[in-house]
Design an enzyme around this catalytic site. Sequence first.
Site, mmCIF file in Angstrom:
data_model
loop_
_atom_site.group_PDB
_atom_site.id
_atom_site.type_symbol
_atom_site.label_atom_id
_atom_site.label_comp_id
_atom_site.label_asym_id
_atom_site.label_seq_id
_atom_site.Cartn_x
_atom_site.Cartn_y
_atom_site.Cartn_z
ATOM 1 N N CYS A 24 47.353 43.498 40.149
ATOM 2 C CA CYS A 24 46.080 43.582 39.430
ATOM 3 C C CYS A 24 45.026 44.449 40.117
ATOM 4 O O CYS A 24 44.594 45.474 39.579
ATOM 5 C CB CYS A 24 45.516 42.184 39.217
ATOM 6 S SG CYS A 24 46.565 41.100 38.223
ATOM 7 N N ASP B 147 45.850 41.969 30.618
ATOM 8 C CA ASP B 147 46.142 41.585 32.005
ATOM 9 C C ASP B 147 47.580 41.083 32.107
ATOM 10 O O ASP B 147 47.921 40.049 31.528
ATOM 11 C CB ASP B 147 45.166 40.485 32.441
ATOM 12 C CG ASP B 147 45.130 40.285 33.949
ATOM 13 O OD1 ASP B 147 45.961 40.888 34.646
ATOM 14 O OD2 ASP B 147 44.260 39.532 34.430
ATOM 15 N N ASP B 148 48.445 41.843 32.799
ATOM 16 C CA ASP B 148 49.857 41.469 32.984
ATOM 17 C C ASP B 148 50.686 41.609 31.706
ATOM 18 O O ASP B 148 51.693 40.915 31.541
ATOM 19 C CB ASP B 148 50.004 40.022 33.479
ATOM 20 C CG ASP B 148 49.580 39.805 34.916
ATOM 21 O OD1 ASP B 148 48.940 40.705 35.484
ATOM 22 O OD2 ASP B 148 49.861 38.726 35.460
ATOM 23 N N ASP C 162 47.148 46.555 32.823
ATOM 24 C CA ASP C 162 47.078 47.005 34.211
ATOM 25 C C ASP C 162 48.462 47.175 34.829
ATOM 26 O O ASP C 162 48.647 47.965 35.746
ATOM 27 C CB ASP C 162 46.206 46.077 35.063
ATOM 28 C CG ASP C 162 46.532 44.596 34.915
ATOM 29 O OD1 ASP C 162 47.478 44.244 34.190
ATOM 30 O OD2 ASP C 162 45.810 43.772 35.530
#
Length: 574
Positions: A114, A78-79, A352
């Site tokens: 996201c 994530d990120d 993502d």
Amino acid sequence: MTQIVRLFAGILPTIVLSPVLVAPAFNFDGMNSDVDGQEQYRGVVYRGSEEDEFDREYKGSLFRSNGIPPNIVFILADDLDLTLEGMTPLEKTKEILGSGGATFSNMFATTPICCPSRSSILTGQYQHNHQVLNNSIPGNCYGDTWRAVHEEKFSFAPYLKSMGYTTFYAGKYLNQYGHERAGGIRRIPIGWDHWAGLVGNSVYYNYTLSVDGNPEEHGDRPDEDYLTNVIKNKSLDFLAKYEPETNGPLFMFIAPPAPHAPYTPEPKYEKAYSYVRALRTPNFNTDNVDDKHWLLRQGPHPLPAGVVDEVDEFFRDRWRSLLSVDDLVSDVYNSLAEKGMIDNTFIVFTSDHGYHLGQFSQPIDKRQPYEFDIRVPLYVRGPGVEAGSTRNEVVLNIDLAPTFMQMAGLQPLKSMDGESFLPHMSRKLGNHGLIPDGRKLFLVEYHGEGSKMVNEQCTDDTNMEGCRPDLACKCQDSTNNTYACIRNVEEHLDFLYCQFQDMEHFEEFYDIRHDPYQLVNQAGSLQGGWRKDFRKALKSLSQCFGVECHQLSGASFDRQVPMAELMHNPMNSR
């Protein structure tokens, strides 16, 4: 201050520019059922009614050991950035998946935020087709339209389940999942046999999981509640109970929170990387952003020293949080190996979207069209994938869903804008034309987001979002941070061209080959003919659907024309 958002007439698709979701730009007429009861899109479930050469060869090749469909394990960070060396802490991951598989050097997210990006991963669709505009329920993040249409009919999971796959999900799903306005905690997305979905956005402590539709509360005990480890342990428990002979092939979607804010490291890693600081790229904390779009021009720039210090600590904590993800990847791999499953299992690792920390004097976040926000890592290990190979083909987040479907022996859906990159992973099969040889062109799009919860120390403007006093009130987003871009990746024409929906009708153009840090916006120097061609290409991509997107992605501008001929006063000829 008042923000005014305007449409580019005839350039960007006229979908949503208000907090209220309007009807999609396309309809779903023609949805019906086939004899097996599967939902079809426009009368046809899959792209082709007959297998092509690659599919026939694949089903009898190394990809399907002894005729058994391969297992698929997908791990989504994530990120996680690539250009700011975000993979540095993931040493075991790089060894297991990079040295043991393929590293893709040109992997991109088509929307750098996201919920829209994850929606693209699940459906294989660009943002303008799945209509998830931002991370809010009014922006369709796990909203009514998503749940009723895209999740049930266009996401890949139900189709893998229909092929006999046992499906497992653990971790962050979509940002608004589990909230009462988004179906509630007891709703299990269609297609998942085993479900442990995070309610809401990424955190590390004090959260709720929906475990097969039942709430599982977690507090702040490091040994029991640290989310990355909870996800890891649920994955390992699932594998320990899994019996390939009786359960069939498996698909696992593992989605840890790291390195998303608040970047909380596991206690044993809290002191790691005490010597590092945020990468001082040429565009770090620059005082010259006059040629950038409105949001980036808002001061202060450069950032105050205290804010830079905080950015450095965020950078360290992001790396620290990733050490637990590295442990997760290693432990899942070892579990697969111990069960004798590794030779018939694809393991795919990516993010993502990317991230920025100080670039163009923006303290933190994503949501921008620049390389640091859209370029992400991609590693694949599995049967038939050449160990230690590096692939230069352009791959997008919208390509993951069709790739998973083809791995399972299915033709991708006609609704998918992306294309399977499975043929690019085999040293034996090569490319049978399933993907245009060397995809060149793709779309980057985003719809800016405001906030009803403004911080009055910074602004009273609800068109702004993410404005923090501790970060010099630099706002991370605004409703007119809405854009569409074409990213072209060719040896002679490696560029980004963007149009913003703002009062200025702002344009940006970067020669990535000669200006990799996107320091100089050359939009004002573009020759009229080229500007017209770029606008036409952008309009077409912004409205494309399915196979039309595939055809456009293979289109090429004249590769023999040097970049210098595109501009009246090009940077590389000064």
